[in-house]
Design an enzyme around this catalytic site. Structure first.
Site: not given
Ligand code: PRP
Length: 183
Positions: A103-104, A107, A156, A169
């Site tokens: 996963e990136d 959160d 963010f 991205r």
């Protein structure tokens, strides 16, 4: 693209391309040791995890299989509810396989919470998580990730797969987005 290509849209660079690469190299060595003598299947969920998957898989000095899922939220509530619909499922049967979710970012943790239980129901031999980023201050559920690249503040962030409105991205670094872009 580089941070200087969109300098006015970024607050600051959090992690450079070199820092990401170095960290993935260390994680790759850990994964090689942990999975020595065992098969390994890397699974990523589109789209954010694509860059981590591509770079981590290539950093590994062994053969692995890779597969991808695509999911979609019900309405706009994915991040608050964790309720998702599978748009494209895996091609590979997980039964008896050693699975590592790539996963990136973790959160709230709701996506991985859902994904983990979904994949566990397919009876893999083992299931672990590798996430490049984790925001400890944003956690709504506790996710036990075996490999975490960096813990970052609850801001963010974009780049290296992470988007704002589908943009950024392709930024090579990970950066904090300037507030004027989203406010
Ligand atoms: C992002 C990211 C994780 C998830 C993490 O995906 O790729 O999968 O959010 O957030 P959580 O821990 O709060 O659940 P997103 O739904 O934005 O889709 P994308 O990968 O296509 O950008």
């Amino acid at each position: 693209m580089l941070p200087e290509d969109v300098a006015s849209e970024l607050d600051r660079v959090l992690l450079t391309e070199a820092e990401i690469k170095d960290r993935l190299r260390v994680i790759a060595r850990q994964i090689e040791a942990d999975y020595a003598g065992r098969d390994l299947l890397l699974i990523a969920v589109l789209k954010g995890a694509v860059m981590v998957m591509a770079d981590l898989a290539r950093e590994l000095q062994r053969s692995v299989e890779v597969d991808f899922m695509a999911v979609s939220s019900y309405g706009a509530s994915t991040h608050s509810s964790g309720v998702v619909r599978i748009v494209k499922d895996l091609d590979i049967d997980l039964a008896g396989r050693n699975v590592l979710i790539v996963e990136d970012i973790i959160d709230s943790g709701l996506t991985l919470d859902w994904l983990k239980s979904n994949l566990l129901s397919r009876n893999p031999a083992s299931l672990e998580i590798c996430a490049l980023l984790r925001k400890p201050d944003a956690a709504k559920v506790d996710i036990d990730a075996k490999y975490v690249g960096f813990e970052i503040p609850n801001e963010f962030v974009v780049g290296y797969g992470l988007d704002y409105a589908e943009r950024y991205r392709n930024l090579r670094s990970i950066a904090v987005l300037a507030p004027h872009v989203y406010s």
